[in-house]
Design a protein around this motif. Structure first.
Motif, PDB file in Angstrom:
ATOM      1  N   ALA A 310      83.635  72.023 159.627  1.00 42.32           N
ATOM      2  CA  ALA A 310      82.339  71.799 160.244  1.00 42.32           C
ATOM      3  C   ALA A 310      81.163  72.877 159.632  1.00 42.32           C
ATOM      4  O   ALA A 310      80.032  72.265 159.436  1.00 42.32           O
ATOM      5  CB  ALA A 310      82.207  72.086 161.648  1.00 42.32           C
ATOM      6  N   ALA A 311      81.688  73.852 159.164  1.00 43.94           N
ATOM      7  CA  ALA A 311      80.767  74.889 158.360  1.00 43.94           C
ATOM      8  C   ALA A 311      80.395  74.392 157.159  1.00 43.94           C
ATOM      9  O   ALA A 311      79.127  74.715 157.049  1.00 43.94           O
ATOM     10  CB  ALA A 311      81.302  76.505 158.312  1.00 43.94           C
ATOM     11  N   VAL A 312      81.112  73.603 156.402  1.00 48.58           N
ATOM     12  CA  VAL A 312      80.846  73.311 155.093  1.00 48.58           C
ATOM     13  C   VAL A 312      79.948  72.288 155.229  1.00 48.58           C
ATOM     14  O   VAL A 312      78.879  71.930 154.668  1.00 48.58           O
ATOM     15  CB  VAL A 312      82.055  72.637 154.342  1.00 48.58           C
ATOM     16  CG1 VAL A 312      81.547  71.967 153.067  1.00 48.58           C
ATOM     17  CG2 VAL A 312      82.847  73.811 154.031  1.00 48.58           C
ATOM     18  N   ALA A 313      80.132  71.316 156.459  1.00 52.56           N
ATOM     19  CA  ALA A 313      79.210  70.324 156.633  1.00 52.56           C
ATOM     20  C   ALA A 313      77.786  70.851 156.989  1.00 52.56           C
ATOM     21  O   ALA A 313      76.798  70.302 156.880  1.00 52.56           O
ATOM     22  CB  ALA A 313      79.867  69.334 157.758  1.00 52.56           C
ATOM     23  N   ALA A 314      77.672  71.951 157.671  1.00 52.69           N
ATOM     24  CA  ALA A 314      76.656  72.505 158.265  1.00 52.69           C
ATOM     25  C   ALA A 314      75.759  72.939 156.933  1.00 52.69           C
ATOM     26  O   ALA A 314      74.394  73.109 157.374  1.00 52.69           O
ATOM     27  CB  ALA A 314      76.665  73.758 159.059  1.00 52.69           C
ATOM     28  N   VAL A 315      76.206  73.159 155.860  1.00 56.05           N
ATOM     29  CA  VAL A 315      75.341  73.297 154.745  1.00 56.05           C
ATOM     30  C   VAL A 315      75.041  72.496 154.014  1.00 56.05           C
ATOM     31  O   VAL A 315      73.964  72.204 153.504  1.00 56.05           O
ATOM     32  CB  VAL A 315      76.216  74.690 153.919  1.00 56.05           C
ATOM     33  CG1 VAL A 315      75.468  74.725 152.526  1.00 56.05           C
ATOM     34  CG2 VAL A 315      76.268  75.782 154.685  1.00 56.05           C
ATOM     35  N   ALA A 316      76.039  71.471 153.832  1.00 58.22           N
ATOM     36  CA  ALA A 316      75.940  70.231 152.740  1.00 58.22           C
ATOM     37  C   ALA A 316      74.807  69.126 153.465  1.00 58.22           C
ATOM     38  O   ALA A 316      74.150  68.656 152.531  1.00 58.22           O
ATOM     39  CB  ALA A 316      77.170  69.528 152.494  1.00 58.22           C
ATOM     40  N   VAL A 317      74.921  68.756 154.654  1.00 62.72           N
ATOM     41  CA  VAL A 317      74.253  67.859 155.286  1.00 62.72           C
ATOM     42  C   VAL A 317      72.870  68.083 155.366  1.00 62.72           C
ATOM     43  O   VAL A 317      71.959  67.584 154.719  1.00 62.72           O
ATOM     44  CB  VAL A 317      74.706  67.581 156.655  1.00 62.72           C
ATOM     45  CG1 VAL A 317      73.679  66.360 157.300  1.00 62.72           C
ATOM     46  CG2 VAL A 317      76.352  66.842 156.504  1.00 62.72           C
ATOM     47  N   PRO A 318      72.331  69.437 156.035  1.00 61.59           N
ATOM     48  CA  PRO A 318      70.926  69.518 155.902  1.00 61.59           C
ATOM     49  C   PRO A 318      70.636  70.134 154.585  1.00 61.59           C
ATOM     50  O   PRO A 318      69.252  69.649 154.255  1.00 61.59           O
ATOM     51  CB  PRO A 318      70.763  70.821 156.822  1.00 61.59           C
ATOM     52  CG  PRO A 318      72.059  71.464 156.930  1.00 61.59           C
ATOM     53  CD  PRO A 318      73.069  70.340 156.717  1.00 61.59           C
ATOM     54  N   GLY A 319      71.307  70.521 153.645  1.00 62.49           N
ATOM     55  CA  GLY A 319      70.978  70.554 152.111  1.00 62.49           C
ATOM     56  C   GLY A 319      70.637  69.361 151.707  1.00 62.49           C
ATOM     57  O   GLY A 319      69.699  69.430 150.940  1.00 62.49           O
ATOM     58  N   CYS A 320      71.380  68.457 151.644  1.00 63.62           N
ATOM     59  CA  CYS A 320      71.277  67.068 151.012  1.00 63.62           C
ATOM     60  C   CYS A 320      69.971  66.450 151.477  1.00 63.62           C
ATOM     61  O   CYS A 320      69.300  65.879 150.686  1.00 63.62           O
ATOM     62  CB  CYS A 320      72.455  66.316 151.204  1.00 63.62           C
ATOM     63  SG  CYS A 320      73.951  66.923 149.979  1.00 63.62           S
ATOM     64  N   ALA A 321      69.788  66.607 152.854  1.00 64.43           N
ATOM     65  CA  ALA A 321      68.629  65.986 153.640  1.00 64.43           C
ATOM     66  C   ALA A 321      67.338  66.620 152.894  1.00 64.43           C
ATOM     67  O   ALA A 321      66.431  65.806 152.656  1.00 64.43           O
ATOM     68  CB  ALA A 321      68.750  66.291 154.971  1.00 64.43           C
ATOM     69  N   ALA A 322      67.424  67.715 152.859  1.00 64.01           N
ATOM     70  CA  ALA A 322      66.212  68.472 152.511  1.00 64.01           C
ATOM     71  C   ALA A 322      66.050  68.038 150.771  1.00 64.01           C
ATOM     72  O   ALA A 322      64.823  68.313 150.439  1.00 64.01           O
ATOM     73  CB  ALA A 322      66.390  70.088 152.700  1.00 64.01           C
ATOM     74  N   MET A 323      67.083  67.914 150.088  1.00 60.47           N
ATOM     75  CA  MET A 323      66.920  67.777 148.746  1.00 60.47           C
ATOM     76  C   MET A 323      66.228  66.476 148.590  1.00 60.47           C
ATOM     77  O   MET A 323      65.354  66.397 147.677  1.00 60.47           O
ATOM     78  CB  MET A 323      68.325  67.803 148.080  1.00 60.47           C
ATOM     79  CG  MET A 323      68.512  67.488 146.674  1.00 60.47           C
ATOM     80  SD  MET A 323      68.818  65.802 146.307  1.00 60.47           S
ATOM     81  CE  MET A 323      70.456  65.736 147.016  1.00 60.47           C
ATOM     82  N   ILE A 324      66.864  65.550 149.243  1.00 64.11           N
ATOM     83  CA  ILE A 324      66.298  64.090 149.269  1.00 64.11           C
ATOM     84  C   ILE A 324      64.866  64.068 149.560  1.00 64.11           C
ATOM     85  O   ILE A 324      63.722  63.358 149.065  1.00 64.11           O
ATOM     86  CB  ILE A 324      66.929  63.272 149.983  1.00 64.11           C
ATOM     87  CG1 ILE A 324      68.323  62.930 149.473  1.00 64.11           C
ATOM     88  CG2 ILE A 324      66.523  61.791 149.970  1.00 64.11           C
ATOM     89  CD1 ILE A 324      68.616  62.329 148.296  1.00 64.11           C
ATOM     90  N   LEU A 325      64.500  65.066 150.520  1.00 66.90           N
ATOM     91  CA  LEU A 325      62.898  64.885 151.012  1.00 66.90           C
ATOM     92  C   LEU A 325      62.176  65.517 149.934  1.00 66.90           C
ATOM     93  O   LEU A 325      60.970  65.211 149.691  1.00 66.90           O
ATOM     94  CB  LEU A 325      63.041  65.847 152.306  1.00 66.90           C
ATOM     95  CG  LEU A 325      61.545  65.705 153.035  1.00 66.90           C
ATOM     96  CD1 LEU A 325      61.108  64.557 153.515  1.00 66.90           C
ATOM     97  CD2 LEU A 325      61.707  66.956 154.216  1.00 66.90           C
ATOM     98  N   GLY A 326      62.586  66.408 149.202  1.00 66.02           N
ATOM     99  CA  GLY A 326      61.867  67.230 148.357  1.00 66.02           C
ATOM    100  C   GLY A 326      61.499  66.501 146.831  1.00 66.02           C
ATOM    101  O   GLY A 326      60.709  66.598 146.413  1.00 66.02           O
ATOM    102  N   GLY A 327      62.844  65.496 146.704  1.00 71.15           N
ATOM    103  CA  GLY A 327      62.620  65.013 145.577  1.00 71.15           C
ATOM    104  C   GLY A 327      62.043  63.323 145.518  1.00 71.15           C
ATOM    105  O   GLY A 327      61.737  62.733 144.696  1.00 71.15           O
ATOM    106  N   TRP A 328      62.081  62.946 146.956  1.00 72.98           N
ATOM    107  CA  TRP A 328      61.782  61.356 147.242  1.00 72.98           C
ATOM    108  C   TRP A 328      60.326  61.063 146.714  1.00 72.98           C
ATOM    109  O   TRP A 328      59.330  61.977 147.126  1.00 72.98           O
ATOM    110  CB  TRP A 328      62.054  61.068 148.434  1.00 72.98           C
ATOM    111  CG  TRP A 328      62.023  59.583 148.683  1.00 72.98           C
ATOM    112  CD1 TRP A 328      61.028  58.643 149.253  1.00 72.98           C
ATOM    113  CD2 TRP A 328      63.302  58.756 148.293  1.00 72.98           C
ATOM    114  NE1 TRP A 328      61.732  57.425 149.155  1.00 72.98           N
ATOM    115  CE2 TRP A 328      62.941  57.418 148.551  1.00 72.98           C
ATOM    116  CE3 TRP A 328      64.270  59.157 147.693  1.00 72.98           C
ATOM    117  CZ2 TRP A 328      63.681  56.460 148.203  1.00 72.98           C
ATOM    118  CZ3 TRP A 328      65.302  58.084 147.483  1.00 72.98           C
ATOM    119  CH2 TRP A 328      64.880  56.776 147.776  1.00 72.98           C
ATOM    120  N   PRO A 329      59.974  59.887 145.859  1.00 71.75           N
ATOM    121  CA  PRO A 329      58.564  59.724 145.291  1.00 71.75           C
ATOM    122  C   PRO A 329      57.808  59.388 146.508  1.00 71.75           C
ATOM    123  O   PRO A 329      57.924  59.000 147.668  1.00 71.75           O
ATOM    124  CB  PRO A 329      58.951  58.542 144.469  1.00 71.75           C
ATOM    125  CG  PRO A 329      60.446  58.431 144.110  1.00 71.75           C
ATOM    126  CD  PRO A 329      61.072  59.060 145.299  1.00 71.75           C
TER     127      PRO A 329
END
Length: 528
Positions: A310-329
């Protein structure tokens, strides 16, 4: 809106001419009245349904200004003019004029034309309100342009002074409380440069003073909040507050069209014109750092309960969501940010899982970031040319062979930042303090950094992930050192603040004398 109605206030206010010094105020006023009369005569002689465009194309002196862009037509009456090129309802760029003229004439716009047609934006609220709003936008852009150099110099001085004073005090086992307060205030400074745009500083009599005063007041208030609540007793509590506010402000700004990054000293301005929307390189560094540190603060609690997955998911999930938000056209549209964010998320997640990170793995994570952003860019390229962002256009440049020239230009810009007197001192001071504080904790930091990592191994993973994103982001962005310097400017003070509180709670031994190293037999508790 009617061109004849709107042009007079601009002419009377001197917005369209810089001839005051050459002609004198009286002759200039007469010249403007004559020009106003000439334009009015032309408009009166044209059929009412004639499409008329007016664009200011020139500058005067060494100071750039926003220039007027107006159109007469029933479909734009009472509205601002914007364009898809800027993703704003009240800003267009010069290449848009060509596309607008061709469209108004009924001529197909060739694919080689960079600009897109003007389009009606939000309602102006009347001529006077429109004039005040546009004049305020120009005033804000000028203020930011004139203040940016001084501001970043001040940030560099504050950062270097902070590490120097912290080093001198900590080696004498003094002033840790004051260091914690200063660290949180410094970490709160970046997000305050965006929050200040919620205040009407541009309309103040002295906008530069109102802006700097507002930034300082907001940073002090945020540091006070971080130290005021019950979370202040938890070493990661104030860190989570500052990182959480930073992440939330930037995420909310992206979702609402970036009104806070525009005309901010750590964002961009239409006056300079390097970027008009999306996630800038400095905001990316702050966004990635705040998301990773906030996520690892949550992961810390989960690892304390033996919930490592769960700790790994707590970093990976919001991190990936933020990454997509920052890169989305059209939202973040940050090409280099995706490349840099992916390895940072992956490294932090891997360390939390108890796995080692090799050079091969790190390289593969960087490649994965490149593949991810090219996939996003390709989807953008599939849209019509007028709807594409620079991500989609880069795919077109790859196809036509122009991409190498773009990459070379950005590489040159990145290398130039390595000599920046405002950015590199932050990188060097923070890196020296971090390395020396870990290698010689008794001498450099009274064990504060080991205390932070002993209290929370998750925090160590988050900081390493942040540094990876910062270094990769420096290498792949034309802003170069700005990315790493701002990641350090936010991340390391927050880690130091956590270490001070952890040391008070006995998470790591305080060394009796400056320069004394911990004994090999001593063990550090890793309990939270």
């Amino acid at each position: 809106m009617d061109v004849n109605d709107l042009i007079r206030p601009y002419l009377a206010g001197g917005r369209l001419s810089g001839a005051e010094d050459a002609l004198g105020p009286d002759r200039r006023a007469r010249a403007l009245r004559d020009a106003d009369a000439a334009v009015g005569a032309v408009l009166a002689a044209l059929p009412p349904d004639t499409r008329v465009l007016l664009a200011g194309l020139s500058d005067h002196g060494d100071t750039p200004h926003l220039r007027v862009a107006m159109m007469r037509g029933a479909d734009v009456a009472g509205r601002f003019l914007g364009a898809a090129s800027t993703h704003r309802e009240d800003v267009t760029i010069l290449p848009d004029v060509t596309a607008t003229v061709l469209t108004a004439a009924g001529v197909p716009v060739p694919d080689t034309v960079i600009g897109v047609p003007w389009r009606a934006g939000g309602r102006t609220g009347g001529v006077g309100a429109a004039r005040d709003e546009l004049a305020g936008a120009d005033r804000a852009g000028q203020t930011i342009r004139n203040l940016s150099g001084v501001f970043f110099t001040s940030v560099a001085v504050l950062q270097v002074a902070f590490y120097l004073v912290a080093f001198l005090l900590m080696r004498r086992r003094r002033g840790t409380g004051a260091i914690r307060v200063a660290a949180l205030a410094l970490a709160a400074l970046p997000v305050s440069t965006y929050l200040v745009n919620l205040l009407p500083w541009r309309h103040a009599g002295a906008p530069a003073l109102a802006l700097t005063g507002g930034i300082a007041a907001i940073a002090a208030a945020l540091a006070a909040v971080a130290l005021a609540g019950p979370w202040r007793r938890d070493p990661l509590g104030p860190l989570a507050v500052v990182a959480g506010v930073t992440a939330a402000v930037l995420a909310g700004d992206l979702l609402t069209g970036t009104p806070l990054q525009l005309n901010s000293v750590m964002g961009y301005t239409a006056v300079v014109g390097a970027r008009y929307y999306g996630l800038g390189n400095i905001p990316f560094a702050l966004f990635a750092t705040s998301v990773l540190l906030l996520a690892t603060a949550l992961a810390h609690r989960l690892t304390a309960r033996d919930r490592r997955t769960a700790a790994v998911a707590a970093v990976a999930v919001p991190g990936c969501a933020a990454m997509i938000l920052g890169g989305w056209p059209g939202v973040g549209s940050d090409f280099g940010g995706v490349i840099a964010f992916v390895p940072g998320i992956a490294v932090a997640s891997l360390l939390l899982a108890g796995r080692r990170v090799s050079i091969v793995k790190l390289g593969s994570f960087c490649v994965a970031g490149g593949v991810t952003v090219m996939a996003i860019a390709f989807l953008d390229h599939l849209r019509p040319p007028g709807s594409q962002t620079h991500l989609g256009r880069f795919v077109g440049q790859v196809i036509t062979g122009e991409a190498l020239e773009v990459i070379a230009r950005k590489l040159g810009a990145m290398l130039n930042t390595l000599l920046s007197p405002n950015l590199m001192p932050i990188v060097l001071a923070a890196a020296a303090f971090l390395v020396y504080g870990l290698l010689r904790p008794g001498t450099a930091s009274a064990g504060v950094l080991p205390a932070a990592f002993a209290h929370s191994p998750a925090l160590k993973a988050g900081l390493i992930g942040t540094l990876v994103s910062g270094v990769v982001g420096m290498l792949v962005n034309d802003s170069g050192a700005a990315v790493l310097s701002m990641a350090l400017a936010l991340g390391l003070p927050l880690v130091l603040s956590a270490g001070v509180q952890a040391l008070r709670g006995g998470a790591a031994p305080a060394y009796a004398e400056a320069g004394q190293q911990p004994a090999r037999s001593s063990r550090v508790s890793r309990r939270s």
